[in-house]
Design a protein around this motif. Structure first.
Motif, PDB file in Angstrom:
ATOM      1  N   ARG A 199       8.900 -10.759  -2.102  1.00 16.76           N
ATOM      2  CA  ARG A 199      10.172 -11.037  -3.034  1.00 16.76           C
ATOM      3  C   ARG A 199      11.060  -9.805  -3.474  1.00 16.76           C
ATOM      4  O   ARG A 199      10.699  -8.439  -3.308  1.00 16.76           O
ATOM      5  N   LEU A 200      12.272 -10.058  -3.559  1.00 16.57           N
ATOM      6  CA  LEU A 200      13.200  -9.126  -3.770  1.00 16.57           C
ATOM      7  C   LEU A 200      12.870  -7.961  -4.790  1.00 16.57           C
ATOM      8  O   LEU A 200      12.935  -6.787  -4.323  1.00 16.57           O
ATOM      9  N   HIS A 201      12.448  -8.182  -5.813  1.00 13.37           N
ATOM     10  CA  HIS A 201      11.882  -7.219  -7.006  1.00 13.37           C
ATOM     11  C   HIS A 201      10.801  -6.539  -6.494  1.00 13.37           C
ATOM     12  O   HIS A 201      10.912  -5.155  -6.831  1.00 13.37           O
ATOM     13  N   GLU A 202      10.098  -7.058  -5.670  1.00 14.32           N
ATOM     14  CA  GLU A 202       8.900  -6.403  -5.000  1.00 14.32           C
ATOM     15  C   GLU A 202       9.414  -5.267  -4.034  1.00 14.32           C
ATOM     16  O   GLU A 202       8.876  -4.141  -3.949  1.00 14.32           O
ATOM     17  N   VAL A 203      10.286  -5.824  -3.153  1.00  9.53           N
ATOM     18  CA  VAL A 203      11.009  -4.598  -2.339  1.00  9.53           C
ATOM     19  C   VAL A 203      11.580  -3.514  -3.201  1.00  9.53           C
ATOM     20  O   VAL A 203      11.361  -2.414  -3.109  1.00  9.53           O
ATOM     21  N   GLU A 204      12.321  -3.879  -4.300  1.00  9.17           N
ATOM     22  CA  GLU A 204      13.005  -2.801  -5.045  1.00  9.17           C
ATOM     23  C   GLU A 204      11.906  -1.825  -5.795  1.00  9.17           C
ATOM     24  O   GLU A 204      12.056  -0.659  -6.035  1.00  9.17           O
TER      25      GLU A 204
ATOM     26  N   GLY B  36       0.882  -1.121  -0.096  1.00 13.11           N
ATOM     27  CA  GLY B  36      -0.043  -0.097   0.118  1.00 13.11           C
ATOM     28  C   GLY B  36       0.847   1.222   0.119  1.00 13.11           C
ATOM     29  O   GLY B  36       2.002   1.455   0.493  1.00 13.11           O
ATOM     30  N   PRO B  37       0.413   2.415  -0.452  1.00 12.09           N
ATOM     31  CA  PRO B  37       1.131   3.639  -0.556  1.00 12.09           C
ATOM     32  C   PRO B  37       1.407   4.360   0.758  1.00 12.09           C
ATOM     33  O   PRO B  37       2.287   5.079   0.881  1.00 12.09           O
ATOM     34  N   ALA B  38       0.727   3.737   1.860  1.00 10.70           N
ATOM     35  CA  ALA B  38       0.779   4.552   3.222  1.00 10.70           C
ATOM     36  C   ALA B  38       2.094   4.130   3.804  1.00 10.70           C
ATOM     37  O   ALA B  38       2.986   4.698   4.598  1.00 10.70           O
ATOM     38  N   LEU B  39       2.813   3.204   3.293  1.00 11.65           N
ATOM     39  CA  LEU B  39       4.333   2.701   3.747  1.00 11.65           C
ATOM     40  C   LEU B  39       5.074   3.626   3.455  1.00 11.65           C
ATOM     41  O   LEU B  39       6.266   4.050   4.209  1.00 11.65           O
ATOM     42  N   ALA B  40       4.908   4.606   2.430  1.00  7.89           N
ATOM     43  CA  ALA B  40       6.052   5.603   1.984  1.00  7.89           C
ATOM     44  C   ALA B  40       5.676   6.837   3.084  1.00  7.89           C
ATOM     45  O   ALA B  40       6.807   7.674   3.028  1.00  7.89           O
ATOM     46  N   ASP B  41       4.904   6.905   3.889  1.00  7.37           N
ATOM     47  CA  ASP B  41       4.788   7.894   4.859  1.00  7.37           C
ATOM     48  C   ASP B  41       5.392   7.708   6.133  1.00  7.37           C
ATOM     49  O   ASP B  41       5.639   8.632   6.732  1.00  7.37           O
TER      50      ASP B  41
ATOM     51  N   ARG C 168       8.090   2.396  -3.115  1.00  2.72           N
ATOM     52  CA  ARG C 168       8.583   3.802  -3.073  1.00  2.72           C
ATOM     53  C   ARG C 168       8.850   4.174  -1.584  1.00  2.72           C
ATOM     54  O   ARG C 168       7.569   4.600  -0.998  1.00  2.72           O
ATOM     55  N   LEU C 169       9.778   4.434  -0.955  1.00  6.35           N
ATOM     56  CA  LEU C 169      10.215   4.740   0.368  1.00  6.35           C
ATOM     57  C   LEU C 169      10.851   5.747   0.438  1.00  6.35           C
ATOM     58  O   LEU C 169      11.545   6.194  -0.257  1.00  6.35           O
ATOM     59  N   ALA C 170      10.300   6.488   1.724  1.00  6.98           N
ATOM     60  CA  ALA C 170      11.001   7.950   2.298  1.00  6.98           C
ATOM     61  C   ALA C 170      11.700   7.371   3.459  1.00  6.98           C
ATOM     62  O   ALA C 170      11.789   8.409   4.214  1.00  6.98           O
ATOM     63  N   ALA C 171      11.583   6.379   4.030  1.00  3.35           N
ATOM     64  CA  ALA C 171      12.215   5.982   5.356  1.00  3.35           C
ATOM     65  C   ALA C 171      13.750   6.108   5.630  1.00  3.35           C
ATOM     66  O   ALA C 171      14.454   6.062   4.624  1.00  3.35           O
TER      67      ALA C 171
END
Length: 173
Positions: free
Chosen positions: A63-68, A19-24, A71-74
């Motif tokens: 999976r690795l490609h899903e992690v890549e 989900g997009p909330a992870l980027a927050d 879109r993180l700002a952590a």
């Protein structure tokens, strides 16, 4: 202090991560199982909930490609799971693995492990790490170093096996 969201049990699923909330969030902590495939690193990943509330099987492997593709700002991603700092070393490319995938996704720093870690010792280490990081306002590298020294100094976790497996990679001083 910012918002804290804990996705536990069945809620610790791929939907929560995709989900997009992870980027927050500034800090992401994954306390789960890491799977390492050194021969084919793209098959490495993190295991999230593999069943739903009704016991039905679901895909829970990040999976690795899903992690890549996240879109993180952590400022920090913590992978308190086994073998999360390891991967396959490629000439001219470095190590292909979860740490690199989270850095590629936008994380500034990643705390990860170099071997199969002990759950109880890791819980103690993480408690000391977050105390140093948040209460004492240390950088991730300084907070980890202080936490490792604390465990090494006394108690049942003095042997390096219990605390030395975690490293910080990224932009932390």
């Amino acid at each position: 202090a910012g918002a804290v969201v804990a996705s536990l049990g069945f809620a610790a699923n791929l939907g929560a991560v995709r989900g997009p909330a992870l980027a927050d969030f500034r800090i992401l902590h994954f306390a789960t199982h890491g799977l390492l495939n050194t021969r084919t690193p793209e098959l490495s990943g993190l295991v999230l909930s593999l069943v739903d509330e009704r016991g039905r099987a679901r895909d829970g492997f990040l999976r690795l490609h899903e992690v890549e593709d996240l879109r993180l700002a952590a400022d920090l991603v913590v992978l308190s799971a086994c073998d999360t700092a390891r991967g396959r070393r490629l000439e001219g490319e470095g190590t292909i693995g979860l740490t690199r995938a989270f850095l590629t996704a936008g994380a500034r720093n990643v705390v990860a492990s170099l071997w199969r870690v002990d759950d109880s010792a890791t819980a103690e280490l993480m408690h000391a790490f977050y105390t140093n990081l948040l209460r004492h306002r240390r950088s991730p590298a300084a907070a980890l170093r202080a936490a490792q020294r604390q465990l090494a100094a006394s108690g049942p976790w003095t042997h390096p096996y219990y605390w030395a497996g975690f490293v910080v990679q990224g932009h932390s001083p």
